[in-house]
Design a protein around this motif. Structure first.
Motif, short mmCIF file in Angstrom:
data_model
loop_
_atom_site.label_atom_id
_atom_site.label_comp_id
_atom_site.label_asym_id
_atom_site.label_seq_id
_atom_site.Cartn_x
_atom_site.Cartn_y
_atom_site.Cartn_z
N VAL A 191 -0.87 3.95 -2.21
CA VAL A 191 -1.49 3.57 -3.47
C VAL A 191 -2.59 2.57 -3.19
O VAL A 191 -2.51 1.81 -2.22
N ASP A 192 -3.62 2.59 -4.02
CA ASP A 192 -4.69 1.63 -3.82
C ASP A 192 -4.39 0.37 -4.63
O ASP A 192 -3.33 0.23 -5.23
N VAL A 193 -5.36 -0.52 -4.64
CA VAL A 193 -5.13 -1.82 -5.27
C VAL A 193 -4.91 -1.68 -6.78
O VAL A 193 -4.33 -2.53 -7.41
N THR B 7 -4.56 1.50 5.47
CA THR B 7 -4.31 1.60 4.04
C THR B 7 -4.86 0.40 3.29
O THR B 7 -5.33 0.53 2.17
N GLN B 8 -4.81 -0.76 3.93
CA GLN B 8 -5.18 -1.99 3.22
C GLN B 8 -6.67 -2.05 2.93
O GLN B 8 -7.09 -2.45 1.86
N PHE C 163 -7.91 1.23 0.68
CA PHE C 163 -7.53 1.26 -0.72
C PHE C 163 -7.84 -0.05 -1.45
O PHE C 163 -7.14 -0.42 -2.39
N ASN C 164 -8.86 -0.72 -0.93
CA ASN C 164 -9.45 -1.85 -1.66
C ASN C 164 -8.55 -3.06 -1.85
O ASN C 164 -8.79 -3.86 -2.73
N PHE C 165 -7.48 -3.17 -1.05
CA PHE C 165 -6.69 -4.39 -1.15
C PHE C 165 -7.52 -5.55 -0.62
O PHE C 165 -7.48 -6.65 -1.15
N ALA D 6 0.81 -1.21 0.00
CA ALA D 6 0.00 0.00 0.00
C ALA D 6 0.85 1.26 0.00
O ALA D 6 0.34 2.34 -0.21
#
Lengths: 606, 433
Positions: free
Chosen positions: A206-208, B314-315, B318-320, A44
Motif C-alpha cells: 500500500v502507498d502512503v 516499497t517505502q 509508494f511515497n512514504f 507499506a
C-alpha cells in the motif's frame, strides 16, 4: 607554499572521516538495527487474511442443507484513519459520532498500526453501499468473510451452528486466530477439522494514502486459502422438512434411519429454531432469546439427549432375548394376570405374536421373570443377579445403554441397569425380580434416547444387526466414511414372529397402531406409552417399512401426548409414506397432525 | 609551442567516468523512486525519470561545449560571471517566484532555475581569480577582508530569500581558504561553537539529583567548564597574560552559552527549531517535524545488506518518503541497493572528491588549483549535508545530492562546476606559470 600544500592531506582526511562516519551509521541502521525493516513492513505491507470458504453440507440427493454467503468485515487501521471526515463517515455507516469514537479507541487499544474489525459481518448489500465511498476514508477497507446460510431453514439440530472463537478455543488450538469461526454444535462442530479449510494470506503493498499498489514481491509470499471439504450426508431434505412441519407445535422427536446402511434420513427435535437466526451479528442476541425460552427449550436436541423410559416398545427386545435364551418359544402363552402388573382389557395371549400385538403387560412380566431366573444358582438372589447380568448384556447388544457411534456431539448413552447398579442401591443379595420387575415392560431404571429407539427399529428390520447410525457418508470429493456393522447375537429366524406381530399391531383389527396403516405398504410397528409422573404420558411409536424390503426405520416420540397409537403412530406412517412414495395420500390424517397443537397440554408443576 | 593535440587526449577521463557513473546511478534511482507497475515507459516527458533523461542529454552537450571553450574564458570572465550572479540574486529578491517559502526561483514558462546555483559557480571563479591575482596575499588583512566580501555578498543575498541550505553551502569556501592559509584555529573555534551550541540545547532536558540537590544539566556543564578553565589556569599560572586570556575565553564562552537559548528561540524559525530538536533527540515527533527523517531512515534501514532489489523498494516508491526524487533520493539507493549500494555511492563520491583535490594540487596555475578546491568543497558540502540529513546525522536542510537528485537546474550547475574544472585541468601542460 610547501607547508600549505601539505594541508591537502587534512582536506582529504576530512572527506574520508565524513565518509567513514556515514558508512558506520549506514552499517548500523541497515544491518545491525532490525527495527527499520519491521517498521517498513508495517507501513507499506498489508497482510490480508484470505478466509477459506467453509465446506458445504449436502443431503443424500446433493441438495444443499447449508452453504455460504459473502459477508464483509469493515477493517480499520487507526493510525491511517486519523484525518478522515468523521461526520461523512458516520453518516454513511449510520452510526453516532460517539459510537465511532468508542470503536476507534477500542481498535487503537489493540494496535494503532494493525487492522482491527470496525464493523463485523456486513452483508454484501450493506457493504457494496459503503464500498464506493471507502476511498475517501483511508485506513478503512473491507475484508471478505463468509457466513452460513440455510436455504430451507431446517435441520438446525443436525447442522448445528458456527460462532466466533473465544479465548478458550484460542488457547487450546493454535490453528485459530481471533475472529475465526468455529463449529459450536452439531455437524459443524463434529466435522470442524474437515469443514474449516485453511486460511490463506495475501501480502499487498500500500502507498502512503493506503491505496493498494499490487502484490508484494509478485505474490511470492501469498498463500492461497484452501476451502473446507464438503460433507455428503444421509439426510433426506424433503423428509426432514416434512418431519419438521409435522412436529410443529409438538414436543418430541423423530429419528428416521435407512436400515440398510445406517444413514439417518431425518433427525428432528421439536420445538426447533430457524438456523438462520444463529448467523452473523444477530447470533448472540438470538441465542440469548432461544436459551432463555425455558418451557420450550428449542436448543435442546431431544433426539440425542432426552432420556425416556422406552415403555412397551421394549417388549420387542424382551421377546427376542427370551427366544434366544430359550426361556420361551413363539408358542408360549401366559394369562393376562392383572394382579402381577396392570394391563388394559384384552383376551389372554396364547402365543408371543398375540402378546406383542396386544402389548400384554403380565405376559412380559412372566417372560422377564423366566429371563432373570435362569436356575444357575440355588440362591434366589444370586440366581436373579446372574440372570440380570446376562439380560443386561443382551439388551446392550441392541445399542441400549451405550453411546452409539453417531457423528454428532453431545450424544447421550441412556442406561440399562446392571447387577452392579442394583447392588449399589440395595446391597448385594438384597434385591431380586420383585425389586426390578418393572423393567419387564420398559419402565423402571431403563433410560433410552430417541435415536436408540430408531436404531432398534432398524435392527429388527435388518433381522439382527445394525449399521452405526450416522449422518456423513462422504467427506470432500472421494473420501468415504466407513461405518461398522454391529451384531445383536440374536438368531435371524427368531425375528419372524416378532415382525409378524409388529405387522399385526398396525394392520390387524384391534392392533394398537391402526392409525399407522398405509394402503399398499406393509408397515411393522410397535406403540409405547411411557409413564410420565409429571403429567400426560409420552407417546412412542417405532416402525419400519416395507416389511420384506425395509427402506426406512423410524422412531417417533411425542411428549405429553398420551397413548402411543394416537399421535406417534400416524406421524410415523406419514413419514414412511412420504419417504417411500414421495407424497402422502391420506390428507385427512396429514391435516389432523399438522393442525394439532400438543404444547398446551397441562403439565403438573413440581 | 602548443601543438594541435585533440583536447580529448588531455581530459581526465577518470573524473568523467565517476561523473557518468553518478549520473547514471542517479537516474536509475529516480526511475525506481517514480516507478509503478502501470507505466514503465522510459522515454516520456510525463515522468520525472523521462525528464531527467532529457536533462542528462542536455547536460552532456553542456559539458562538451565547456570542453571546447578556450580555457582563458573562465579566468577572463570570472568577475563578469560573478557580477551577473550577484545581479540575478538581487533580481530574484525583487521579481523571483516564491517556492516552499523561499523567493529563490525565476520561472519563465516551463523553465525555472535558481540563481543561487550560478552564484556557486560565479563565486568559485571570482574567488579563484582574486586569490591568484599577482600581489594578493591571503595573509594580509586587507586581502582577507576582500576575500570575505566576495564570499559573503552572495551568501547574504541568498540568506535573504531565505534559503538556508544554499547559504550553508557557502561555508564550503572556508575549506578553500584553509588551503590558502586560513588558520586551523578558526575551525577549532567553529567546532567549539557548534559543540557548545549543541550542549546548551541538549543538556536543558536533563537534571540529576545528587545528595538531595537537584542539579540541572546546564549547571553541570558550566561547573565542568569552570573547573576546566581553573585547571588550565593552574597549569599556565606562570605564563604572562594567561589570566587575561583565560578570563576572556571564560567570559565569552559564558556569554555565548547563554545567548544560545535566546538565539535558538528568537532568531531561528519554529520549523528550524523543530528540526534541530528532532536531530538532537530532544523531541521525538515521527508524525510531525520528524516525519521526513523518520521515513527516510525506515526506507534506508529496511534495505539491509544487499537491498530489496531494483524497483522492489516499497517505502520510496509508494511515497512514504517525501521528496524521494530530489532531496531524499539517497533513500532509494539505501532501500533498493542496501548497504552495498550505499557503500558504492559513498566511495564514488569520495573518489571524485579526492581525485579533484589530487588534480588541483598538480596544477601550475593557482587559478585552476583554487577553482578545483572550490569545486571539491561545494560537492563535499552538498554530499555531507544531504546524506547526513537522510540518515539523521544532520538537520533537514533541503539541498540536492550532486548529479543524483532530480532536477535540470541542479544537474546543470554541478556539470558546469565539474566540467569547467576538467577543461582547466586539461590545459595543465600548456600553462607555464
Amino acid at each position: 607554499m610547501d607547508e600549505l600544500e601539505n594541508r591537502k592531506v587534512f582536506v582529504i582526511a576530512a572527506f574520508v572521516v565524513v565518509a567513514f562516519i556515514f558508512l558506520t551509521r549506514l552499517f548500523y541502521i541497515q544491518i545491525i538495527d532490525d527495527s527499520y525493516r519491521s517498521s517498513a513492513d508495517n507501513q507499506a505491507l498489508r497482510y490480508v487474511t484470505k478466509y477459506p470458504a467453509r465446506g458445504i453440507i449436502y443431503d443424500r440427493k446433493s441438495q444443499v442443507l447449508v452453504q455460504n454467503q459473502a459477508a464483509f468485515d469493515l477493517m480499520v487501521v487507526p493510525r491511517q484513519a486519523e484525518d478522515i471526515d468523521t461526520i461523512a463517515f458516520c453518516e454513511i455507516m449510520d452510526i453516532e459520532k460517539m459510537e465511532y469514537k468508542e470503536r476507534l479507541s477500542k481498535a487503537k487499544a489493540y494496535s494503532s498500526y494493525r487492522a482491527s474489525i470496525f464493523q463485523k459481518q456486513l452483508t454484501s448489500d450493506e457493504f457494496s453501499r459503503i464500498a464506493e465511498s471507502l476511498y475517501r476514508f483511508p485506513g478503512f477497507y473491507g475484508q471478505k468473510r463468509t457466513l452460513r446460510t440455510y436455504p430451507d431453514s431446517v435441520a438446525s439440530h443436525v447442522l448445528g451452528y458456527v460462532g466466533e472463537v473465544n479465548a478458550g478455543h484460542l488457547e487450546r488450538d493454535s490453528f485459530y486466530r481471533s475472529g475465526d469461526f468455529i463449529g459450536i454444535s452439531g455437524l459443524e462442530r463434529q466435522y470442524e477439522a474437515e469443514l474449516r479449510g485453511e486460511r490463506g494470506l495475501e501480502v499487498l503493498m500500500v502507498d502512503v494514502h493506503n491505496t493498494v499498489q499490487g502484490k508484494y514481491s509478485g505474490g511470492n509470499r501469498d498463500v492461497e486459502a484452501r476451502a473446507g471439504a464438503d460433507l455428503a450426508t444421509s439426510i433426506d431434505l424433503d423428509l426432514q422438512v416434512y418431519g419438521e412441519r409435522l412436529m410443529n407445535d409438538k414436543k418430541g422427536s423423530i429419528v428416521a434411519i435407512s436400515p440398510e446402511d445406517g444413514g439417518i434420513l431425518a433427525l428432528i427435535s421439536s420445538p426447533s429454531y430457524d438456523p438462520n437466526l444463529l448467523v452473523g451479528t444477530k447470533r448472540a442476541r438470538n441465542y440469548q432469546l432461544l436459551a432463555s425460552n425455558d418451557s420450550l427449550d428449542p436448543l435442546f436436541n431431544r433426539a440425542l439427549m432426552a432420556k425416556y423410559p422406552p415403555g412397551s416398545i421394549f417388549k420387542l427386545i424382551q421377546s427376542l432375548v427370551a427366544l434366544e435364551n430359550n426361556v420361551i418359544s413363539e408358542n408360549t402363552g401366559f394369562p393376562c394376570n392383572k394382579s402381577l402388573v396392570g394391563c388394559h382389557n384384552h383376551t389372554s395371549a396364547t402365543n408371543l405374536r398375540e402378546a406383542i400385538q396386544m402389548s400384554c403387560n403380565p405376559y412380559f412380566h412372566q417372560v422377564f421373570k423366566r429371563l432373570i431366573s435362569p436356575g444357575k444358582s440355588s440362591n434366589y438372589f444370586v440366581d436373579n443377579a446372574l440372570g440380570l447380568s446376562q439380560w443386561a448384556k443382551d439388551v446392550e447388544d441392541f445399542g441400549f445403554g451405550q453411546r452409539l457411534a453417531l457423528d454428532l456431539p453431545n450424544l447421550k448413552s441412556g442406561s440399562v441397569p446392571t447387577t452392579e447398579y442394583y447392588d449399589k442401591i440395595y446391597g448385594k443379595r438384597r434385591w431380586a425380580f420383585s425389586t426390578v420387575y418393572s423393567l419387564s415392560i420398559g419402565q423402571g431404571e431403563l433410560e433410552v434416547i430417541p435415536i436408540q429407539m430408531a436404531n432398534l427399529a432398524a435392527t429388527i428390520a435388518n433381522r439382527g444387526h445394525y449399521i452405526d447410525p450416522h449422518l456423513v457418508d462422504k467427506v470432500g470429493k472421494d473420501s468415504n466414511v466407513v461405518w461398522s456393522k454391529n451384531e445383536t447375537g440374536i438368531t435371524k429366524d427368531l425375528f419372524e414372529p416378532i415382525i409378524d406381530a409388529m405387522q399385526w399391531v398396525v394392520e390387524k383389527p384391534g392392533g394398537t397402531a391402526r392409525k399407522a396403516r398405509i394402503d399398499g405398504i406393509e408397515v411393522c410397528g410397535k406403540t409405547g406409552t411411557a409413564e410420565n409422573p409429571h403429567g400426560e404420558d409420552h407417546s412412542v411409536f417405532i416402525a419400519f417399512a416395507p416389511k420384506d424390503d425395509p427402506q426406512i426405520a423410524i422412531a417417533v416420540y411425542v411428549e405429553n401426548a398420551g397413548y402411543g397409537g394416537t399421535w406417534a403412530a400416524p406421524i410415523a406412517s406419514l413419514m414412511i409414506e412420504k419417504f417411500i412414495r414421495g407424497s402422502v395420500s391420506d390428507s385427512l390424517k396429514e391435516n389432523r397432525i399438522l393442525e394439532a397443537n400438543l404444547l398446551d397440554v397441562e403439565v403438573d408443576e413440581d | 609551442m602548443r601543438t594541435k593535440v585533440s583536447i580529448f587526449e588531455e581530459i581526465d577521463w577518470l573524473s568523467v567516468a565517476l561523473y557518468a557513473a553518478l549520473v547514471f546511478f542517479g537516474w536509475l534511482s529516480i526511475y525506481a523512486a517514480n516507478y509503478d507497475d502501470q507505466s514503465s515507459q522510459i522515454f516520456t516527458l510525463e515522468t520525472n525519470h523521462g525528464k531527467q533523461l532529457l536533462w542528462i542529454a542536455l547536460a552532456s552537450i553542456l559539458g562538451m561545449i565547456l570542453l571546447l571553450l578556450d580555457h582563458r574564458f573562465f579566468e577572463s570572465f570570472g568577475y563578469i560571471i560573478y557580477g551577473i550572479s550577484v545581479f540575478l540574486l538581487l533580481a530574484v529578491l525583487l521579481v523571483g517566484t516564491e517556492i516552499k517559502g523561499a523567493q529563490s526561483w525565476f520561472v519563465l514558462g516551463p523553465v525555472s532555475f535558481q540563481p543561487s546555483e550560478i552564484a556557486k559557480f560565479g563565486t568559485s571563479l571570482a574567488l579563484a581569480k582574486y586569490l591568484s591575482t599577482m600581489g594578493v596575499h591571503f595573509s594580509q588583512t586587507k586581502h582577507r577582508l576582500r576575500t570575505l566580501a566576495i564570499v559573503a555578498l552572495p551568501a547574504l543575498l541568498i540568506m535573504l530569500q531565505p534559503d538556508v541550505g544554499s547559504t550553508l553551502v557557502f561555508l564550503a569556501f572556508t575549506l578553500v581558504l584553509y588551503r590558502q592559509g586560513l588558520s586551523s584555529w578558526y575551525f577549532s573555534l567553529g567546532f567549539a561553537a557548534v559543540f557548545i551550541f549543541i550542549m546548551a540545547l541538549f543538556l536543558k532536558q536533563y537534571e540529576w539529583t545528587v545528595f538531595g540537590i537537584i542539579i540541572q544539566g546546564k549547571i553541570a556543564f558550566l561547573a565542568g567548564f569552570t573547573g576546566l578553565i581553573a585547571l588550565v589556569y593552574y597549569l599556565l599560572r606562570k605564563v604572562k597574560g594567561a589570566l587575561l586570556i583565560l578570563g576572556g575565553v571564560f567570559a565569552s564562552t559564558l556569554l555565548y552559552f547563554f545567548s544560545v537559548d535566546y538565539v535558538f528561540s528568537n532568531v531561528l524559525k519554529p520549523h528550524h527549531q523543530n528540526r534541530i530538536n528532532e536531530l538532537l533527540g530532544i523531541v521525538s515527533d515521527p508524525l510531525g517535524a520528524g516525519y521526513n527523517v523518520h521515513q527516510s531512515k525506515i526506507a534506508i534501514g529496511s534495505g539491509g545488506f544487499s537491498g530489496k532489489g531494483f524497483l522492489q523498494g516499497t517505502q520510496t516508491k509508494f511515497n512514504f518518503v517525501p521528496e524521494q526524487s530530489t532531496d531524499f533520493i539517497f533513500c532509494t539507493v539505501g532501500e533498493e541497493w542496501g548497504f552495498l549500494g550505499s557503500l558504492i555511492l559513498v566511495f564514488l563520491f569520495l573518489a571524485l572528491l579526492i581525485r579533484i583535490i589530487w588534480l588541483s594540487e598538480k596544477q601550475r596555475s593557482s587559478f585552476t588549483r583554487i577553482y578545483g578546491y572550490c569545486v571539491a568543497a561545494i560537492l563535499f558540502m552538498h554530499f555531507s549535508i544531504n546524506i547526513g540529513m537522510t540518515i539523521g546525522l544532520a538537520p533537514v536542510i533541503g539541498i540536492p545530492l550532486p548529479f543524483f537528485s532530480y532536477g535540470g537546474s541542479s544537474l546543470w550547475s554541478f556539470t558546469i562546476l565539474l566540467f569547467s574544472f576538467i577543461k582547466l585541468d586539461s590545459e595543465r601542460k600548456f600553462i607555464l606559470r
